[in-house]
Scaffold this motif. Structure first.
Motif, mmCIF file in Angstrom:
data_model
loop_
_atom_site.group_PDB
_atom_site.id
_atom_site.type_symbol
_atom_site.label_atom_id
_atom_site.label_comp_id
_atom_site.label_asym_id
_atom_site.label_seq_id
_atom_site.Cartn_x
_atom_site.Cartn_y
_atom_site.Cartn_z
ATOM 1 N N MET A 1 40.117 52.704 26.757
ATOM 2 C CA MET A 1 39.426 53.948 27.019
ATOM 3 C C MET A 1 38.450 53.727 28.174
ATOM 4 S SD MET A 1 37.068 56.354 24.559
ATOM 5 C CE MET A 1 35.911 55.109 24.126
ATOM 6 N N ILE A 2 38.425 54.669 29.082
ATOM 7 C CA ILE A 2 37.512 54.607 30.220
ATOM 8 C C ILE A 2 36.216 55.339 29.915
ATOM 9 C CG2 ILE A 2 37.183 55.354 32.609
ATOM 10 C CD1 ILE A 2 40.205 54.935 32.987
ATOM 11 N N ALA A 3 36.311 56.490 29.250
ATOM 12 C CA ALA A 3 35.121 57.316 29.015
ATOM 13 C C ALA A 3 35.360 58.236 27.833
ATOM 14 C CB ALA A 3 34.815 58.143 30.261
ATOM 15 N N THR A 4 34.318 58.931 27.431
ATOM 16 C CA THR A 4 34.443 59.977 26.415
ATOM 17 C C THR A 4 34.029 61.299 27.050
ATOM 18 O OG1 THR A 4 32.194 59.592 25.625
ATOM 19 C CG2 THR A 4 33.974 58.407 24.494
ATOM 20 N N LEU A 5 34.554 62.385 26.539
ATOM 21 C CA LEU A 5 34.258 63.704 27.080
ATOM 22 C C LEU A 5 32.837 64.111 26.716
ATOM 23 C CD1 LEU A 5 35.326 66.286 28.496
ATOM 24 C CD2 LEU A 5 35.968 67.095 26.222
ATOM 25 N N GLN A 6 32.049 64.445 27.720
ATOM 26 C CA GLN A 6 30.686 64.913 27.484
ATOM 27 C C GLN A 6 30.686 66.387 27.113
ATOM 28 O OE1 GLN A 6 27.802 66.081 30.638
ATOM 29 N NE2 GLN A 6 26.876 64.107 30.085
#
Length: 132
Positions: A1-6
């Motif tokens: 995973m690169i990021a999570t949705l803000q």
């Protein structure tokens, strides 16, 4: 995973008005401290933000010359529930655009007050292909 949705951000000419419209549908908490960037937050922390764009050009679903850019799908349990929800979103300021006509499953397409399309979906687990 690169990021999570803000959050999901929706461009519009009047963030407070559009956030208030969607608050009427979802019942989420509204934060309009900065009128150029207004947020709705669900109890689980999911957020939708509304960003002021003074020269916003609304989509004209289904016109490809003015594409929808994105849309939101909202689930209602049954076709009977979509009848009630239809009246409620129109009372909030939505414009009715299309009914898929399904008896057990389907969707109705509306435009929010800033012109963005959204769907009330019933009897299905995925968004309608017709509004994509």
């Amino acid at each position: 995973m690169i990021a999570t949705l803000q959050c999901t951000v929706i461009d519009c000419p009047d963030p407070t008005a559009l956030a208030t419209f969607y608050r009427g549908i979802l019942g989420w908490e509204l934060d309009a401290e900065d009128p150029s960037w207004v947020t709705l937050t669900a109890p689980n922390g999911t957020r939708i933000a509304f960003q002021e764009v003074p020269f916003h050009r609304p989509p004209r679903w289904p016109d490809p010359e003015h594409p929808q850019q994105f849309h939101l799908d909202f689930d209602v349990p049954t076709r009977a529930d979509v009848e009630r929800a239809h009246e409620e979103v129109v009372a909030l300021g939505a414009s009715f655009l299309h009914d898929s006509g399904g008896q057990r499953s389907g969707f109705r397409v509306f435009a929010d007050p800033a012109g963005h399309p959204f769907c009330l979906c019933y009897g299905q687990t995925l968004g309608p292909a017709g509004a994509q």
